[in-house]
Structures are given as structure tokens and as C-alpha cells.
Motif scaffolding. Structure first.
Motif, mmCIF file in Angstrom:
data_model
loop_
_atom_site.group_PDB
_atom_site.id
_atom_site.type_symbol
_atom_site.label_atom_id
_atom_site.label_comp_id
_atom_site.label_asym_id
_atom_site.label_seq_id
_atom_site.Cartn_x
_atom_site.Cartn_y
_atom_site.Cartn_z
ATOM 1 N N GLY A 73 0.797 -1.109 -0.074
ATOM 2 C CA GLY A 73 0.002 -0.082 -0.034
ATOM 3 C C GLY A 73 0.835 1.321 0.073
ATOM 4 O O GLY A 73 2.129 1.317 0.584
ATOM 5 N N GLU A 116 -3.364 -1.024 -1.442
ATOM 6 C CA GLU A 116 -4.322 0.276 -1.402
ATOM 7 C C GLU A 116 -3.487 1.561 -1.727
ATOM 8 O O GLU A 116 -2.245 1.591 -1.267
ATOM 9 C CB GLU A 116 -5.243 0.451 -0.213
ATOM 10 N N PRO A 174 -7.273 -2.769 -5.832
ATOM 11 C CA PRO A 174 -7.522 -2.250 -4.397
ATOM 12 C C PRO A 174 -8.109 -0.943 -4.424
ATOM 13 O O PRO A 174 -7.984 -0.260 -5.467
ATOM 14 C CB PRO A 174 -6.097 -2.022 -3.806
ATOM 15 N N GLY A 175 -8.460 -0.355 -3.430
ATOM 16 C CA GLY A 175 -9.228 0.775 -3.105
ATOM 17 C C GLY A 175 -7.962 2.086 -3.298
ATOM 18 O O GLY A 175 -6.720 1.943 -2.772
#
Length: 204
Positions: free
Chosen positions: A33, A56, A78-79
Motif C-alpha cells: 500500500g 491500496e 484495491p481501493g
């Protein structure tokens, strides 16, 4: 140029604003991330087919990135993956994509078209907020759309006087929408219906 060699996992936050090209070699299986958050000069990314997971916000605010091709092995987007990547014009999603996370492409104001694979089942909240899509086909497999995943923007037909030039050359969907506007004084976007202003005149 930023190059990674002999790695299995990339988990750090690079945040090097001068990076313009990014080449991640085969063998890398995971990007963590926020790995390349705010690489504001990044224009080109090469991702390996060995990549199985992206964390993310991996490319958050990479504002000069224009194209992103995700490896076929990914099933989850992913977000906030490309949050505020304002120059992003083209995204190629993996053919087996199942979920698109919250805010994945939020604020990608140059992304006017994207092809959603037939396997997509879930689109998170605000996933495409601010994307100026001209046409988008949702797959039949879709079972969940989060709040704000798509935000309808009222176009030029929402006016008191509309001048339509050479409407006979417009695509069938555009002509059908125009007829609905003229006959029923309303426009349907998805499952929502919006009333047109009064008075409403069309000169064609």
C-alpha cells in the motif's frame, strides 16, 4: 528512471517526485500500500505478469500517469489505487477482475472510457467518481455497487433551448435519448430519471 531487481515484494513508500519511468521486473508478486504515492512526475509504469497483489493507494496522486495496464493475474483492484491520477486516460483491467475497491479511480478526470470484464461482481463506493465516461457497459455478473461509485453529471440537454446539429449522424443511443427528452421532458441515466427544465425547446 527507477528500476527494481531481484525482488519478490515491494512494500516501501518511494515518494520520489522525480521518478518518470517505473519498471518492476518479473518475479515481483506484491506491491504494498502507498508504494508509489505522490510520484508526481511518473508517466510510465511497467508491471510484471507475476504480480498477484497490489496494496491500496499504490499509485495515489501520480498526476502525470496516462496509461495503466494491470497484469492478468490480478482479480482484485484495491481501493484508491489511482486516486487523483488526473492525467490517466487509459486503463486495462485484468480479464478475471472480480472486485474494484472503494475510490479506485476516484478523481481520474481524463478517464473517459473503461472496459469492465464480464467477471466483475462488486464496485466499491466512489470507485469512478469524477470520471467523465461517455459510455459504460456494466457486466451482467455485477451484484454490488457502492454509494457514489458513479456520479451522474447533467449534460448540455439540461437547458431551456438546445440546438442539435446533424442529429441524424448521432449514434442510435444518442438519438433515442434525444427523443425521450423531446417527448417526455425527462432524461434517464441508469435507474434515475431527471426532469428537464421548463420551458424546454429543441432546434434541430
Amino acid at each position: 528512471k527507477f528500476e527494481i531487481k531481484d525482488a519478490i515484494e515491494v512494500v516501501f513508500g518511494v515518494k520520489v517526485k522525480s521518478v518518470k519511468t517505473l519498471n518492476i521486473p518479473e518475479g515481483v508478486e506484491r506491491i504494498g500500500g502507498s508504494a508509489f504515492t505522490s510520484c508526481t512526475q511518473l508517466t510510465e509504469i511497467t508491471l510484471p505478469e507475476s504480480l498477484a497483489e497490489i496494496g491500496e493507494s499504490a499509485f495515489w496522486e501520480c498526476k502525470k500517469l496516462k496509461k495503466l495496464e494491470l497484469p492478468q493475474s490480478l482479480t482484485e483492484i484495491p481501493g484508491n489505487l489511482c486516486y487523483e491520477c488526473t492525467a490517466l486516460e487509459e486503463v486495462k483491467l485484468p480479464p478475471m477482475t472480480i472486485t474494484i475497491g472503494d475510490g479506485a479511480f476516484n478523481g481520474c478526470e481524463s478517464l473517459s472510457a473503461i472496459s469492465l470484464p464480464s467477471t466483475v461482481q462488486s464496485i466499491g463506493a466512489n470507485a469512478f467518481k469524477g470520471c467523465p465516461f461517455t459510455e459504460l457497459s456494466l457486466p451482467a455478473s455485477l451484484t454490488s455497487i457502492g454509494d457514489g461509485a458513479f456520479v451522474a453529471k447533467k449534460g448540455p440537454v439540461f437547458a431551456n433551448f438546445v440546438l442539435a446539429d446533424e442529429i441524424n449522424r448521432a449514434p442510435a443511443k444518442v438519438q433515442s435519448a434525444m427523443l425521450e427528452a423531446m417527448e417526455e421532458r425527462q432524461v434517464t441515466i441508469g435507474e434515475e430519471t431527471y426532469k428537464l427544465p421548463d420551458p424546454f425547446f429543441v432546434l434541430a
